[in-house]
Design a protein around this motif. Structure first.
Motif, PDB file in Angstrom:
ATOM      1  N   UNK A 135       0.826  -1.213   0.000  1.00 49.70           N
ATOM      2  CA  UNK A 135       0.000   0.000   0.000  1.00 49.70           C
ATOM      3  C   UNK A 135       0.861   1.264   0.000  1.00 49.70           C
ATOM      4  N   UNK A 136       1.951   1.196   0.755  1.00 54.50           N
ATOM      5  CA  UNK A 136       2.846   2.362   0.803  1.00 54.50           C
ATOM      6  C   UNK A 136       3.454   2.621  -0.574  1.00 54.50           C
ATOM      7  N   UNK A 137       3.894   1.544  -1.231  1.00 52.34           N
ATOM      8  CA  UNK A 137       4.500   1.691  -2.567  1.00 52.34           C
ATOM      9  C   UNK A 137       3.485   2.244  -3.561  1.00 52.34           C
ATOM     10  N   UNK A 138       2.251   1.715  -3.496  1.00 53.78           N
ATOM     11  CA  UNK A 138       1.205   2.199  -4.404  1.00 53.78           C
ATOM     12  C   UNK A 138       0.865   3.670  -4.136  1.00 53.78           C
ATOM     13  N   UNK A 139       0.842   4.039  -2.862  1.00 50.38           N
ATOM     14  CA  UNK A 139       0.527   5.428  -2.521  1.00 50.38           C
ATOM     15  C   UNK A 139       1.634   6.368  -3.001  1.00 50.38           C
ATOM     16  N   UNK A 140       2.887   5.926  -2.848  1.00 53.12           N
ATOM     17  CA  UNK A 140       4.006   6.738  -3.354  1.00 53.12           C
ATOM     18  C   UNK A 140       3.889   6.919  -4.860  1.00 53.12           C
ATOM     19  N   UNK A 141       3.499   5.820  -5.529  1.00 58.16           N
ATOM     20  CA  UNK A 141       3.344   5.889  -6.981  1.00 58.16           C
ATOM     21  C   UNK A 141       2.245   6.891  -7.349  1.00 58.16           C
ATOM     22  N   UNK A 142       1.124   6.816  -6.629  1.00 63.88           N
ATOM     23  CA  UNK A 142       0.016   7.735  -6.909  1.00 63.88           C
ATOM     24  C   UNK A 142       0.451   9.183  -6.712  1.00 63.88           C
ATOM     25  N   UNK A 143       1.180   9.417  -5.632  1.00 59.40           N
ATOM     26  CA  UNK A 143       1.652  10.771  -5.356  1.00 59.40           C
ATOM     27  C   UNK A 143       2.614  11.277  -6.423  1.00 59.40           C
ATOM     28  N   UNK A 144       3.377  10.344  -7.006  1.00 55.34           N
ATOM     29  CA  UNK A 144       4.381  10.765  -7.993  1.00 55.34           C
ATOM     30  C   UNK A 144       3.749  11.150  -9.331  1.00 55.34           C
ATOM     31  N   UNK A 145       2.447  10.853  -9.515  1.00 51.22           N
ATOM     32  CA  UNK A 145       1.774  11.250 -10.759  1.00 51.22           C
ATOM     33  C   UNK A 145       1.393  12.725 -10.778  1.00 51.22           C
ATOM     34  N   UNK A 146       1.552  13.416  -9.638  1.00 52.75           N
ATOM     35  CA  UNK A 146       1.185  14.840  -9.595  1.00 52.75           C
ATOM     36  C   UNK A 146       2.407  15.670  -9.985  1.00 52.75           C
ATOM     37  N   UNK A 147       2.402  16.236 -11.179  1.00 47.01           N
ATOM     38  CA  UNK A 147       3.616  16.865 -11.697  1.00 47.01           C
ATOM     39  C   UNK A 147       4.057  18.090 -10.898  1.00 47.01           C
ATOM     40  N   UNK A 148       3.085  18.785 -10.288  1.00 42.35           N
ATOM     41  CA  UNK A 148       3.448  20.017  -9.581  1.00 42.35           C
ATOM     42  C   UNK A 148       4.033  19.750  -8.194  1.00 42.35           C
ATOM     43  N   UNK A 149       3.957  18.504  -7.726  1.00 44.64           N
ATOM     44  CA  UNK A 149       4.366  18.215  -6.348  1.00 44.64           C
ATOM     45  C   UNK A 149       5.864  17.948  -6.238  1.00 44.64           C
ATOM     46  N   UNK A 150       6.463  18.471  -5.162  1.00 43.79           N
ATOM     47  CA  UNK A 150       7.897  18.321  -4.957  1.00 43.79           C
ATOM     48  C   UNK A 150       8.274  16.880  -4.616  1.00 43.79           C
ATOM     49  N   UNK A 151       7.381  16.156  -3.949  1.00 43.21           N
ATOM     50  CA  UNK A 151       7.668  14.765  -3.596  1.00 43.21           C
ATOM     51  C   UNK A 151       6.342  13.996  -3.501  1.00 43.21           C
TER      52      UNK A 151
END
Ligand code: ZN
Length: 501
Positions: A135-151
């Motif tokens: 779940x953590x890996x999937x959540x990190x992946x989801x977060x990484x799809x937001x281009x404007x986000x720093x992390x």
């Protein structure tokens, strides 16, 4: 009307109907569905969600939006502008994550939920750890799809509270912890000053239900357009502003769990009922954000329901339902008992002083997990350490600790901050309402909550999704979001309750 606008409204109405139908199925699943219906219900809800998602994120919607925007629709303040503007935001956000991720995530989340439930039964975190890693890996992946986000953590926060940065929340939470932690310690050293032992008695179920119903009706929950039903975990859902469902639980020896649960959910329900009629079946007829939604539930539950004027009004009614349990008791006795405060292990049952510390604990651990500074397997130990730092107590097992919330089992990281934002916003709204309506406490004491509900309708509810969280706070209160009103409310109430200097 623009020739591209009606076709857009048609799709949006269809999507809204599909989502509402899915919500009806889900409400039934959590209230009355026989256990054996689970498999079919899961399939039905998945089908409806997929159809809604496909229709909303279709290329057709993208073209209609682009055509309208090319003609300048979406930048003004006409109804069509507002709908196009909000649809664009939601459309872009939903298109960020590939549907292939959604499929992988939903399969993994249902496995993770099972192992979370097993781990809870065995009080053994290690049974949940492998699925939590996923779940953590999937959540990190989801977060990484937001281009404007720093992390990735910032990216994930964008799906919950797009208006806030992680750093901003970090500052807000530090400011809160700086006065909440010492206040909680001070209260604990005078724990004997508030007595709630007497409420731990048998409260007959039928009368509990009558009390929940009377209290929610009094604050303005409209039973011609709503229902209250029993569940294990209280929730609110709506299928339209005309049909709002709330649920609560009945615990024989704990009247006030279900009582405040019903006020909390009714607060959510009043927001849904107040959403703009003119924008029905469009994304504009939605709440501004989860934090804003939570501000409405907390406001009615705590700032109204846990206030002395409320109990001046409601105590005689409660006493009529429970004459033997409340014999020789007063409104003040109830007011004091339901505001008891102290360090506790459980977030959902926490009082107003300690609640945000539970959120801060989760926020800090999530950030370390996302930064790679904390391994999943070390989470129970880190949890105990943070409990010691923030509360001065340590849970004896993982059930009372790291396994208590369901959120992480479906990858719901970055979701907890909304609860604290809700508390802070609620206090600021209430302070502004009091400035406009100096007679508020007097009207509460007579059981008239309509001036407050009207005020919230005008300043918050009717705007729907027009403003972001921060904008709406400013529109409603004339000030940016700050913790001042919240701090003044908590300090004022609890220093007096516990007779502290
Ligand atoms: Zn809530």
């Amino acid at each position: 009307m623009d020739s591209d606008y009606q076709p857009l409204l048609d799709v949006l109405a269809e999507v809204s109907d599909l989502n509402a139908a899915s919500a009806v199925l889900n409400w039934d699943e959590l209230t009355y569905m026989p256990k054996g219906g689970a498999r079919a219900r899961g399939e039905q809800e998945a089908t409806l969600s997929r159809l809604a998602h496909q229709a909303f994120t279709s290329d057709q919607v993208g073209e209609l939006l682009a055509n309208l925007e090319a003609k300048g629709v979406g930048s003004g303040s006409e109804p069509a502008d507002l709908v196009v503007h909000e649809t664009r935001i939601q459309y872009d956000r939903m298109r960020l994550v590939p549907s292939e991720w959604v499929g992988r995530h939903s399969a993994a989340a249902s496995r993770a939920y099972q192992s979370w439930a097993k781990a809870r039964e065995a009080k053994d975190f290690s049974l949940f750890a492998p699925d939590l890693e996923i779940q953590l890996a999937l959540a990190k992946e989801r977060g990484s799809y937001v281009p404007s986000a720093a992390d990735p953590y910032q990216g994930l926060l964008y799906f919950h509270e797009p208006d806030f940065s992680v750093d901003e929340l970090d500052r807000l939470f530090s400011d809160l912890a700086a006065f909440l932690s010492p206040l909680l310690a001070e209260i604990s050293s005078h724990a004997d000053r508030v007595d709630r032992s007497w409420i731990n008695v048998e409260w007959p179920e039928a009368e509990q239900w009558k009390a929940f119903r009377a209290a929610t009706e009094a604050i303005g929950f409209d039973y011609h357009h709503g229902r209250l039903d029993p569940t294990i975990h209280p929730f609110e859902t709506s299928f339209d502003r005309d049909d709002v469902r709330i649920t609560t639980r009945i615990i024989p020896r704990d009247l006030f769990s279900g009582f405040f649960g019903s006020l909390h959910e009714a607060g959510h329900g009043l927001y849904e009922r107040g959403l703009p009629e003119a924008f029905r079946r469009t994304p504009m007829a939605e709440a501004s954000s989860s934090g804003m939604h939570e501000s409405q539930s907390r406001l009615w539950e705590n700032l109204v329901g846990r206030s002395m004027p409320f109990w001046q009004f409601f105590f005689p009614r409660l006493q009529a339902l429970f004459p033997s349990q409340l014999q020789g008791r007063s409104a003040t006795d109830v007011y004091r008992a339901v505001n008891w405060s102290g360090p506790s292990f459980n977030r959902t049952e926490a009082d107003e002083v300690s609640y945000n510390l539970h959120v801060i604990l989760r926020f800090r651990l999530e950030r370390r997990l996302f930064a790679g500074e904390l391994a999943v397997k070390d989470l129970p130990q880190a949890w105990r350490q943070e409990m010691k730092t923030l509360f001065g107590i340590v849970p004896e097992d993982d059930l009372a600790g790291v396994l208590q919330d369901v959120h992480w089992s479906f990858g719901g990281f970055a979701a907890f901050p909304s609860y604290t934002l809700g508390n802070v916003i609620a206090a600021q709204l209430m302070a502004a309402a009091r400035d406009d309506l100096p007679e508020l406490d007097r009207s509460f004491a007579t059981g008239d909550f309509s001036p407050l509900l009207k005020w919230l309708g005008t300043h918050v509810h009717q705007h729907g999704a027009r403003y972001t969280t921060k904008q709406l706070v400013e529109v409603a209160t004339g000030q940016p979001l700050v913790i001042g009103a919240y701090r003044a409310y908590i300090e004022g109430k609890y220093r007096s309750l516990y007779d502290l200097d």
